[in-house]
Scaffold this motif. Structure first.
Motif, mmCIF file in Angstrom:
data_model
loop_
_atom_site.group_PDB
_atom_site.id
_atom_site.type_symbol
_atom_site.label_atom_id
_atom_site.label_comp_id
_atom_site.label_asym_id
_atom_site.label_seq_id
_atom_site.Cartn_x
_atom_site.Cartn_y
_atom_site.Cartn_z
ATOM 1 N N SER A 108 30.770 29.435 86.932
ATOM 2 C CA SER A 108 30.975 30.643 86.133
ATOM 3 C C SER A 108 32.342 30.594 85.477
ATOM 4 O O SER A 108 33.190 29.766 85.814
ATOM 5 N N VAL A 109 32.531 31.485 84.525
ATOM 6 C CA VAL A 109 33.806 31.560 83.801
ATOM 7 C C VAL A 109 34.316 32.992 83.853
ATOM 8 O O VAL A 109 33.531 33.945 83.862
ATOM 9 N N PRO A 110 35.627 33.188 83.928
ATOM 10 C CA PRO A 110 36.164 34.554 83.986
ATOM 11 C C PRO A 110 36.031 35.269 82.647
ATOM 12 O O PRO A 110 36.156 34.656 81.580
ATOM 13 N N ARG A 111 35.756 36.544 82.717
ATOM 14 C CA ARG A 111 35.759 37.363 81.505
ATOM 15 C C ARG A 111 37.216 37.607 81.103
ATOM 16 O O ARG A 111 38.058 37.914 81.948
ATOM 17 N N ARG A 112 37.493 37.476 79.838
ATOM 18 C CA ARG A 112 38.858 37.628 79.335
ATOM 19 C C ARG A 112 38.974 38.856 78.445
ATOM 20 O O ARG A 112 37.962 39.369 77.939
ATOM 21 N N LEU A 113 40.184 39.310 78.258
ATOM 22 C CA LEU A 113 40.410 40.434 77.355
ATOM 23 C C LEU A 113 40.297 39.953 75.912
ATOM 24 O O LEU A 113 40.732 38.844 75.585
ATOM 25 N N PRO A 114 39.747 40.781 75.038
ATOM 26 C CA PRO A 114 39.667 40.393 73.624
ATOM 27 C C PRO A 114 41.059 40.203 73.020
ATOM 28 O O PRO A 114 42.016 40.901 73.379
ATOM 29 N N ASP A 115 41.164 39.258 72.099
ATOM 30 C CA ASP A 115 42.435 39.050 71.397
ATOM 31 C C ASP A 115 42.899 40.315 70.684
ATOM 32 O O ASP A 115 44.101 40.569 70.564
ATOM 33 N N ALA A 116 41.932 41.123 70.230
ATOM 34 C CA ALA A 116 42.266 42.324 69.458
ATOM 35 C C ALA A 116 43.075 43.336 70.266
ATOM 36 O O ALA A 116 43.767 44.178 69.680
ATOM 37 N N HIS A 125 46.952 36.273 82.249
ATOM 38 C CA HIS A 125 46.321 35.236 83.060
ATOM 39 C C HIS A 125 44.990 35.696 83.644
ATOM 40 O O HIS A 125 44.766 36.885 83.858
ATOM 41 N N VAL A 126 44.135 34.719 83.917
ATOM 42 C CA VAL A 126 42.956 34.923 84.756
ATOM 43 C C VAL A 126 43.117 34.012 85.974
ATOM 44 O O VAL A 126 43.969 33.122 85.986
ATOM 45 N N VAL A 127 42.298 34.258 86.998
ATOM 46 C CA VAL A 127 42.359 33.426 88.209
ATOM 47 C C VAL A 127 40.982 32.803 88.417
ATOM 48 O O VAL A 127 40.079 33.447 88.930
ATOM 49 N N VAL A 235 44.158 39.379 84.779
ATOM 50 C CA VAL A 235 42.889 40.003 84.410
ATOM 51 C C VAL A 235 41.824 39.609 85.424
ATOM 52 O O VAL A 235 41.535 38.422 85.607
ATOM 53 N N GLY A 236 41.259 40.601 86.087
ATOM 54 C CA GLY A 236 40.192 40.364 87.052
ATOM 55 C C GLY A 236 39.037 41.307 86.785
ATOM 56 O O GLY A 236 38.800 42.243 87.545
ATOM 57 N N VAL A 237 38.341 41.089 85.677
ATOM 58 C CA VAL A 237 37.276 42.000 85.251
ATOM 59 C C VAL A 237 35.907 41.335 85.356
ATOM 60 O O VAL A 237 34.982 41.669 84.621
ATOM 61 N N GLY A 238 35.784 40.418 86.294
ATOM 62 C CA GLY A 238 34.480 39.820 86.544
ATOM 63 C C GLY A 238 34.333 38.430 85.950
ATOM 64 O O GLY A 238 35.201 37.932 85.234
ATOM 65 N N ILE A 239 33.216 37.812 86.293
ATOM 66 C CA ILE A 239 32.911 36.485 85.791
ATOM 67 C C ILE A 239 31.510 36.473 85.190
ATOM 68 O O ILE A 239 30.701 37.371 85.441
ATOM 69 N N ALA A 240 31.235 35.463 84.380
ATOM 70 C CA ALA A 240 29.929 35.308 83.752
ATOM 71 C C ALA A 240 29.408 33.913 84.051
ATOM 72 O O ALA A 240 30.181 32.955 84.112
ATOM 73 N N PRO A 241 28.101 33.765 84.249
ATOM 74 C CA PRO A 241 27.557 32.435 84.519
ATOM 75 C C PRO A 241 27.792 31.507 83.341
ATOM 76 O O PRO A 241 27.675 31.918 82.177
ATOM 77 N N CYS A 242 28.112 30.266 83.646
ATOM 78 C CA CYS A 242 28.389 29.286 82.601
ATOM 79 C C CYS A 242 27.061 28.651 82.172
ATOM 80 O O CYS A 242 26.581 27.702 82.808
ATOM 81 N N THR A 243 26.483 29.186 81.127
ATOM 82 C CA THR A 243 25.126 28.799 80.727
ATOM 83 C C THR A 243 25.071 28.144 79.352
ATOM 84 O O THR A 243 23.980 27.860 78.854
ATOM 85 N N GLY A 244 26.230 27.897 78.731
ATOM 86 C CA GLY A 244 26.232 27.405 77.352
ATOM 87 C C GLY A 244 25.443 26.123 77.156
ATOM 88 O O GLY A 244 24.632 26.017 76.214
ATOM 89 N N LEU A 245 25.660 25.133 78.016
ATOM 90 C CA LEU A 245 24.935 23.860 77.888
ATOM 91 C C LEU A 245 23.437 24.072 78.034
ATOM 92 O O LEU A 245 22.640 23.525 77.262
ATOM 93 N N ALA A 246 23.061 24.853 79.040
ATOM 94 C CA ALA A 246 21.640 25.090 79.299
ATOM 95 C C ALA A 246 20.983 25.830 78.140
ATOM 96 O O ALA A 246 19.871 25.491 77.714
ATOM 97 N N GLU A 247 21.667 26.825 77.639
ATOM 98 C CA GLU A 247 21.112 27.614 76.539
ATOM 99 C C GLU A 247 20.950 26.765 75.291
ATOM 100 O O GLU A 247 19.917 26.817 74.617
ATOM 101 N N ALA A 248 21.974 25.945 74.982
ATOM 102 C CA ALA A 248 21.895 25.071 73.817
ATOM 103 C C ALA A 248 20.777 24.046 73.947
ATOM 104 O O ALA A 248 20.206 23.592 72.948
ATOM 105 N N ALA A 249 20.448 23.682 75.196
ATOM 106 C CA ALA A 249 19.374 22.711 75.430
ATOM 107 C C ALA A 249 17.994 23.363 75.444
ATOM 108 O O ALA A 249 16.977 22.681 75.615
#
Length: 402
Positions: A108-116, A125-127, A235-249
């Motif tokens: 999974s990957v950490p959710r980050r704050l928007p640049d805006a 930072h994220v952890v 920033v500790g606002v949760g994580i998201a599953p790392c699915t980019g490769l799978a989705e693209a495939a």
């Protein structure tokens, strides 16, 4: 060419290859990781490693020479770029590896704050990985001011480390209470009091409007109009599953990479395990973000690759270390309708038992290892003791197992 290619060199990937070799798989294995380090433990990054109480070498799950000894082609610092399912190829930068069987343990990957709203400022930072912990570590000097966005376990663990190191700590949580998504109000109350006793400023029901600063973060404007100063932000606002490769495939995605009970994706040549995978459980799809799930699911998938044909049945347990309190959690509290409180041996201990009707679902135990052990054994066995017996401090917990 590799008989089995594993993408993702974290806890799940390392557990899977170890179980394959232990169970006698003698074909070729390639383990692909985007980080330059061999597989390592992640939980200590926000605790012992950040405190300086654990050295880098102790983080590694196995010594580097292990992979060569068991015949695993370890590809570090080589992120997979693309999966060609028709040709059964994994494309790296300038190279492609063919496979008979592919396993995705991408985590999974950490959710980050928007640049805006300032998420791109220096000092934010994220952890999640070793590089994250190494980047923020030098900022933990006594007297520094840190703002922690998010009152979940990662945020609270970081807050505990910062407070122990003498920093001025502020935690903001936009929900009504800390830990609201994962725990009962009783557990939230316990940890709120614990952190405030250590000088942490916890603000609930308050969101982040934007971070302040030119180039480097200097503070934050909150949703209630207040401004606070900060030398850095975690920033500790949760994580998201790392699915980019799978989705693209073209693999099916459903709150993660969708797998069947044995861990197969919608492509029978591709399997998935760990944080990135969602699996069927009691009529719903479930995705668990924990080390025990990464290990257990990966080992189950390894067995199924070798023909075991066994459905994955999770036996969830989790933990968190904050100050001198060890929180141990067993079961899943989904759908609970009441919480039974059991006092601990002192003010720094307690246990909370989650029920749905008369059925015990989960237990949160703070500095109460016996309550955790008994609760886990009951849940794993499908047994539910009377709530009144649990709440009675005179009840010998072990008697509930009879």
């Amino acid at each position: 060419m590799a008989d089995i290619v594993v993408i993702g060199a974290g806890q799940a990937g390392a557990s899977l290859i170890a179980r394959l070799r232990k169970d006698g798989f003698d074909g070729s294995i390639a383990l692909i990781g985007e980080e330059p380090s061999p597989p390592y433990q992640r939980p200590p990054l926000s605790k012992a490693y950040l405190l300086g109480e654990m050295e880098l070498e102790r983080l590694y799950l196995r010594p580097h020479h292990y992979y060569q000894e068991v015949g695993v082609d370890l590809r570090l610092g080589q992120p997979a770029q693309r999966i060609d399912r028709d040709a059964r190829l994994v494309h790296l930068d300038g190279e492609a590896i063919s496979y008979d069987t592919l396993v995705l343990t991408t985590g999974s990957v950490p959710r980050r704050l928007p640049d805006a709203i300032g998420g791109d400022l220096d000092g934010v930072h994220v952890v999640r990985d070793l590089a994250d912990a190494d980047a923020m570590g030098p900022r933990f000097g006594s007297g520094a001011r840190v703002l922690i966005v998010g009152g979940g376990y990662i945020g609270l663990e970081a807050a505990a480390v910062a407070a122990r190191k003498g920093l001025q700590v502020t935690v903001i949580e936009m929900s009504e209470r800390i830990l609201q998504r994962v725990a009962a109000p009783e557990t939230s109350d316990f940890f709120r009091a614990l952190h405030r006793a250590h000088g942490v400023d916890i603000r609930e029901g308050v969101g982040l409007e934007r971070l302040l600063g030119e180039g480097h973060v200097t503070g934050a404007l909150l949703s209630d109009g207040t401004r606070i100063e900060a030398d850095f932000v975690i920033v500790g606002v949760g994580i998201a599953p790392c699915t980019g490769l799978a989705e693209a495939a073209g693999l099916e995605i459903d709150n993660g990479i969708k797998v069947d009970a044995e861990g197969r994706t919608s492509d029978p040549a591709i399997w998935a395990a760990g944080d990135c995978a969602s699996f069927p459980y009691n009529g719903v799809r479930l995705r668990l973000e924990s080390v025990p799930n990464a290990i257990d699911m990966a080992e189950c998938v390894a067995g199924n690759i070798m023909g075991a044909g066994k459905g994955y049945v999770p036996q969830p347990w989790f933990w968190s270390d904050q100050y001198d309190v060890k929180l141990q959690m067993a079961g899943l509290n989904l759908g609970y309708d009441r919480v039974v409180s059991r006092p601990g041996s002192d003010a720094r201990s307690a246990s909370f038992w989650y029920y749905r009707g008369d059925d015990l679902l989960a237990v949160d135990a703070m500095n109460e290892p016996r309550a955790y052990m008994v609760g886990k054994r009951l849940i794993d066995a499908g047994k539910s003791p009377p709530a009144a017996a649990v709440a009675d401090p005179g009840t010998d917990l072990k008697s509930l197992l009879r």
